[in-house]
Design a protein around this motif. Structure first.
Motif, PDB file in Angstrom:
ATOM      1  N   GLN A  13      10.968  -3.598  10.036  1.00  0.00           N
ATOM      2  CA  GLN A  13      10.898  -5.094  11.507  1.00  0.00           C
ATOM      3  C   GLN A  13       9.518  -4.235  12.410  1.00  0.00           C
ATOM      4  O   GLN A  13       9.428  -2.827  13.368  1.00  0.00           O
ATOM      5  CB  GLN A  13      11.682  -4.349  11.957  1.00  0.00           C
ATOM      6  N   GLY A  14       9.004  -5.395  12.851  1.00  0.00           N
ATOM      7  CA  GLY A  14       7.472  -4.644  14.139  1.00  0.00           C
ATOM      8  C   GLY A  14       6.351  -4.217  12.645  1.00  0.00           C
ATOM      9  O   GLY A  14       5.258  -4.025  14.083  1.00  0.00           O
ATOM     10  N   ASN A  15       6.555  -3.692  11.923  1.00  0.00           N
ATOM     11  CA  ASN A  15       5.056  -2.797  11.177  1.00  0.00           C
ATOM     12  C   ASN A  15       4.291  -4.059  10.731  1.00  0.00           C
ATOM     13  O   ASN A  15       4.354  -5.081  10.964  1.00  0.00           O
ATOM     14  CB  ASN A  15       6.318  -2.408  10.139  1.00  0.00           C
ATOM     15  N   PRO A  16       3.125  -3.250  11.262  1.00  0.00           N
ATOM     16  CA  PRO A  16       1.462  -3.860  10.533  1.00  0.00           C
ATOM     17  C   PRO A  16       1.423  -4.353   8.915  1.00  0.00           C
ATOM     18  O   PRO A  16       1.014  -5.394   8.880  1.00  0.00           O
ATOM     19  CB  PRO A  16       0.759  -2.863  10.424  1.00  0.00           C
ATOM     20  N   LEU A  17       2.517  -3.306   8.312  1.00  0.00           N
ATOM     21  CA  LEU A  17       2.900  -4.407   7.208  1.00  0.00           C
ATOM     22  C   LEU A  17       4.137  -4.804   6.252  1.00  0.00           C
ATOM     23  O   LEU A  17       4.624  -5.341   5.973  1.00  0.00           O
ATOM     24  CB  LEU A  17       2.952  -3.173   5.691  1.00  0.00           C
ATOM     25  N   GLU A  18       4.849  -5.515   7.206  1.00  0.00           N
ATOM     26  CA  GLU A  18       5.831  -6.429   7.249  1.00  0.00           C
ATOM     27  C   GLU A  18       6.720  -6.428   6.525  1.00  0.00           C
ATOM     28  O   GLU A  18       7.248  -7.245   5.250  1.00  0.00           O
ATOM     29  CB  GLU A  18       6.516  -7.055   8.615  1.00  0.00           C
ATOM     30  N   PHE A  19       5.063  -8.017   6.370  1.00  0.00           N
ATOM     31  CA  PHE A  19       5.121  -8.993   5.424  1.00  0.00           C
ATOM     32  C   PHE A  19       5.304  -8.920   4.097  1.00  0.00           C
ATOM     33  O   PHE A  19       6.141  -9.495   3.419  1.00  0.00           O
ATOM     34  CB  PHE A  19       4.122 -10.225   5.575  1.00  0.00           C
ATOM     35  N   HIS A  20       4.490  -7.827   3.846  1.00  0.00           N
ATOM     36  CA  HIS A  20       4.060  -6.769   2.506  1.00  0.00           C
ATOM     37  C   HIS A  20       5.056  -5.835   1.705  1.00  0.00           C
ATOM     38  O   HIS A  20       5.460  -5.807   0.996  1.00  0.00           O
ATOM     39  CB  HIS A  20       3.387  -6.411   2.030  1.00  0.00           C
ATOM     40  N   LEU A  21       6.201  -5.306   3.318  1.00  0.00           N
ATOM     41  CA  LEU A  21       6.847  -4.503   2.582  1.00  0.00           C
ATOM     42  C   LEU A  21       8.009  -5.780   2.539  1.00  0.00           C
ATOM     43  O   LEU A  21       9.285  -4.864   1.511  1.00  0.00           O
ATOM     44  CB  LEU A  21       7.470  -3.725   4.221  1.00  0.00           C
ATOM     45  N   ARG A  43      10.548   3.653   4.158  1.00  0.00           N
ATOM     46  CA  ARG A  43      10.421   4.230   5.333  1.00  0.00           C
ATOM     47  C   ARG A  43       8.875   5.362   4.896  1.00  0.00           C
ATOM     48  O   ARG A  43       8.051   5.312   5.685  1.00  0.00           O
ATOM     49  CB  ARG A  43      11.057   5.702   5.242  1.00  0.00           C
ATOM     50  N   LEU A  44       8.393   5.558   3.839  1.00  0.00           N
ATOM     51  CA  LEU A  44       6.666   6.655   3.633  1.00  0.00           C
ATOM     52  C   LEU A  44       6.102   5.399   3.962  1.00  0.00           C
ATOM     53  O   LEU A  44       4.976   5.348   4.234  1.00  0.00           O
ATOM     54  CB  LEU A  44       6.618   6.517   2.066  1.00  0.00           C
ATOM     55  N   LEU A  45       6.009   3.732   3.077  1.00  0.00           N
ATOM     56  CA  LEU A  45       5.041   2.473   3.211  1.00  0.00           C
ATOM     57  C   LEU A  45       4.488   2.189   4.269  1.00  0.00           C
ATOM     58  O   LEU A  45       3.728   2.111   4.993  1.00  0.00           O
ATOM     59  CB  LEU A  45       5.461   1.473   2.391  1.00  0.00           C
ATOM     60  N   ALA A  46       6.167   2.539   5.525  1.00  0.00           N
ATOM     61  CA  ALA A  46       6.057   1.862   6.440  1.00  0.00           C
ATOM     62  C   ALA A  46       5.451   3.192   7.231  1.00  0.00           C
ATOM     63  O   ALA A  46       4.372   2.775   8.347  1.00  0.00           O
ATOM     64  CB  ALA A  46       7.461   2.581   7.704  1.00  0.00           C
ATOM     65  N   ASP A  47       5.452   4.442   7.311  1.00  0.00           N
ATOM     66  CA  ASP A  47       3.992   5.102   7.450  1.00  0.00           C
ATOM     67  C   ASP A  47       2.940   5.003   7.364  1.00  0.00           C
ATOM     68  O   ASP A  47       1.893   5.269   8.145  1.00  0.00           O
ATOM     69  CB  ASP A  47       4.728   6.767   7.175  1.00  0.00           C
ATOM     70  N   LEU A  52      -2.344   2.943   9.256  1.00  0.00           N
ATOM     71  CA  LEU A  52      -3.442   2.050   8.417  1.00  0.00           C
ATOM     72  C   LEU A  52      -3.919   1.385  10.173  1.00  0.00           C
ATOM     73  O   LEU A  52      -5.386   1.171  10.327  1.00  0.00           O
ATOM     74  CB  LEU A  52      -3.090   0.992   7.941  1.00  0.00           C
ATOM     75  N   LYS A  53      -2.636   1.564  10.684  1.00  0.00           N
ATOM     76  CA  LYS A  53      -3.454   0.400  12.147  1.00  0.00           C
ATOM     77  C   LYS A  53      -3.918   1.685  13.222  1.00  0.00           C
ATOM     78  O   LYS A  53      -4.614   1.026  13.644  1.00  0.00           O
ATOM     79  CB  LYS A  53      -1.534   0.407  12.763  1.00  0.00           C
ATOM     80  N   ARG A  54      -3.593   2.788  13.739  1.00  0.00           N
ATOM     81  CA  ARG A  54      -4.230   4.152  13.406  1.00  0.00           C
ATOM     82  C   ARG A  54      -5.657   3.784  13.696  1.00  0.00           C
ATOM     83  O   ARG A  54      -6.332   4.717  14.562  1.00  0.00           O
ATOM     84  CB  ARG A  54      -3.746   5.555  14.312  1.00  0.00           C
ATOM     85  N   THR A  55      -6.126   4.416  12.311  1.00  0.00           N
ATOM     86  CA  THR A  55      -7.050   4.217  11.988  1.00  0.00           C
ATOM     87  C   THR A  55      -8.196   2.567  11.987  1.00  0.00           C
ATOM     88  O   THR A  55      -9.266   2.839  10.988  1.00  0.00           O
ATOM     89  CB  THR A  55      -7.118   4.945  10.653  1.00  0.00           C
ATOM     90  N   ALA A  60      -3.254  -5.477   5.155  1.00  0.00           N
ATOM     91  CA  ALA A  60      -2.965  -5.099   3.560  1.00  0.00           C
ATOM     92  C   ALA A  60      -4.705  -5.354   2.772  1.00  0.00           C
ATOM     93  O   ALA A  60      -4.350  -4.315   1.652  1.00  0.00           O
ATOM     94  CB  ALA A  60      -1.867  -5.411   3.511  1.00  0.00           C
ATOM     95  N   SER A  61      -5.318  -6.392   2.877  1.00  0.00           N
ATOM     96  CA  SER A  61      -6.123  -6.422   1.910  1.00  0.00           C
ATOM     97  C   SER A  61      -7.501  -5.463   1.847  1.00  0.00           C
ATOM     98  O   SER A  61      -8.666  -5.283   0.472  1.00  0.00           O
ATOM     99  CB  SER A  61      -7.091  -7.871   2.213  1.00  0.00           C
ATOM    100  N   ASN A  62      -6.575  -4.349   2.817  1.00  0.00           N
ATOM    101  CA  ASN A  62      -8.435  -2.917   2.422  1.00  0.00           C
ATOM    102  C   ASN A  62      -7.833  -2.081   2.140  1.00  0.00           C
ATOM    103  O   ASN A  62      -8.562  -1.136   2.239  1.00  0.00           O
ATOM    104  CB  ASN A  62      -8.315  -2.721   4.515  1.00  0.00           C
ATOM    105  N   LEU A  63      -6.643  -2.247   1.590  1.00  0.00           N
ATOM    106  CA  LEU A  63      -6.346  -1.103   1.011  1.00  0.00           C
ATOM    107  C   LEU A  63      -6.223  -0.080   0.032  1.00  0.00           C
ATOM    108  O   LEU A  63      -6.742  -1.382  -0.974  1.00  0.00           O
ATOM    109  CB  LEU A  63      -4.420  -1.117   1.097  1.00  0.00           C
ATOM    110  N   GLU A  64      -7.192   0.800  -0.050  1.00  0.00           N
ATOM    111  CA  GLU A  64      -7.642   1.195  -1.349  1.00  0.00           C
ATOM    112  C   GLU A  64      -7.583   2.408  -1.432  1.00  0.00           C
ATOM    113  O   GLU A  64      -6.809   2.936  -1.165  1.00  0.00           O
ATOM    114  CB  GLU A  64      -9.199   0.802  -1.324  1.00  0.00           C
ATOM    115  N   GLU A  65      -7.254   3.078  -3.402  1.00  0.00           N
ATOM    116  CA  GLU A  65      -7.510   4.637  -3.395  1.00  0.00           C
ATOM    117  C   GLU A  65      -7.950   5.328  -1.978  1.00  0.00           C
ATOM    118  O   GLU A  65      -7.091   6.780  -1.962  1.00  0.00           O
ATOM    119  CB  GLU A  65      -7.713   4.578  -5.026  1.00  0.00           C
ATOM    120  N   HIS A  66      -8.650   5.330  -1.621  1.00  0.00           N
ATOM    121  CA  HIS A  66      -9.955   6.452  -1.078  1.00  0.00           C
ATOM    122  C   HIS A  66      -8.531   6.346   0.865  1.00  0.00           C
ATOM    123  O   HIS A  66      -8.766   7.814   0.577  1.00  0.00           O
ATOM    124  CB  HIS A  66     -10.779   5.949  -0.422  1.00  0.00           C
ATOM    125  N   LEU A  67      -7.795   5.026   0.979  1.00  0.00           N
ATOM    126  CA  LEU A  67      -7.154   5.324   1.911  1.00  0.00           C
ATOM    127  C   LEU A  67      -6.218   5.763   1.591  1.00  0.00           C
ATOM    128  O   LEU A  67      -5.666   5.904   2.706  1.00  0.00           O
ATOM    129  CB  LEU A  67      -6.873   3.918   2.367  1.00  0.00           C
TER     130      LEU A  67
END
Length: 333
Positions: A13-21, A43-47, A52-55, A60-67
């Motif tokens: 709840q309230g996570n930047p990736l909440e919908f996708h989680l 819990r790991l994906l919430a972290d 991602l928000k801090r950086t 979520a569409s920007n998520l790639e292997e290098h991230l």
């Protein structure tokens, strides 16, 4: 999907990736994951979402292997990485790509001579040998390491390989390996050189030149049972009881058809095709195959319905029985 049905709701709840989680949690539940495992993954994906928000990469569409690699390094510095976390991150990225959130990764095929050899060998292991993906990965890793070390600058002249090249490599690598890993390596080499010989790449079958790895702890353990010993094991089952008949059926599958233990455990009633004389084998690596034997046809139950014959041989207490089978048995009582 309602928030109340999501394990670890406080993390989502309230996570930047909440919908996708939430969507990922629904996919995990459909795949049969338990709440405890789902909580650990979420819990790991919430972290990951907070990182991602801090950086500045909260989409979520920007998520790639290098991230993901950068996030893993961050967790490692914090000493917060656990076994299976990397797999969870890759699983989440695959889910996003499957749902169209992240564009599919465009891979440039490797056309090098080494890649062609290994790709051909990989197809042989998967399609002909029907090995599990983990086993294929291990075999390819050892084959690649050997070829790169033997031909550091290329080209890969396989017909120049000699028995001394193999023994020197094995002796050099075994020094830093456990007995089990060394045995896997030598097994992989025998498979690889047999494959090259069958393809005409080698003039002699160098699989016979691969040295064996000694393991004296198993020196007194028999590699197989004699036919007489197998008959004694079968006779030890008390077929006057339900459990004894179950054990006898399991032993028959192991001894007569060569089933693995996991394949026997995964066997379901609907996998046995009595009229066709076939058994669906749920093997390693999620591979399914049909086992055809004449004795399957001769061992036909006396009643027409397999469900009813299950009660006659005494398999009522097996856990995980299909709901249809339980219903049918309940009606027949």
């Amino acid at each position: 999907m309602r928030g109340s049905s999501v394990p670890g709701k406080k993390h989502v709840q309230g996570n930047p990736l909440e919908f996708h989680l939430r969507m990922f949690a629904a996919a995990l539940r459909e795949a049969g994951y338990r709440d405890r495992a789902m909580c650990s993954k979420l819990r790991l994906l919430a972290d990951l979402g907070h990182w991602l928000k801090r950086t500045g990469q909260s989409l979520a569409s920007n998520l790639e292997e290098h991230l993901l690699e950068a996030f893993v390094k961050h967790k490692q510095r914090m000493q917060q990485m656990h076994r299976g976390d990397s797999k969870t991150l890759q699983q989440f990225l695959a889910h996003l790509r499957k749902t169209g959130v992240v564009s599919s990764r465009k891979l440039i095929p490797d056309q090098s001579p080494l890649a062609r050899i290994l790709v051909c060998y990989e197809q042989h292991l998967l399609l002909e040998r029907r090995l599990a993906s983990a086993t294929v990965f291990n075999y390819l890793s050892f084959a690649r390491k050997f070829l790169v070390e033997r031909f550091p600058e290329g080209p890969f002249l396989l017909n120049e390989l000699r028995a001394s090249d193999i023994s020197d490599f094995v002796l050099r690598c075994c020094r830093g390996m456990s007995v089990g890993t060394a045995q896997i390596m030598t097994t992989a080499f025998r498979s690889f050189f047999r494959f090259l010989f069958q393809k005409g790449e080698l003039q002699a079958n160098l699989a016979a030149c691969v040295p064996s790895v000694a393991d004296r702890r198993l020196s007194t353990v028999p590699k197989y049972l004699t036919p007489e010993a197998v008959e004694l094991v079968l006779k030890a089952s008390n077929r006057s009881t339900a459990i004894g008949r179950r054990d006898y059926a399991i032993l028959l599958l192991l001894a007569r058809l060569g089933f693995r233990a996991g394949e026997v455990i995964a066997l379901q009633l609907e996998d046995i095709k009595w009229r066709a004389g076939e058994i669906l084998v749920r093997g390693k690596g999620l591979l399914h195959d049909l086992c055809q034997r004449m004795w399957v046809r001769s061992w036909h139950p006396t009643c027409d319905k397999t469900v009813l014959s299950a009660k006659r041989v005494g398999y009522l207490c097996a856990r995980g029985r299909h709901a249809v089978v339980l219903t049918a048995l309940a009606q027949w009582r």
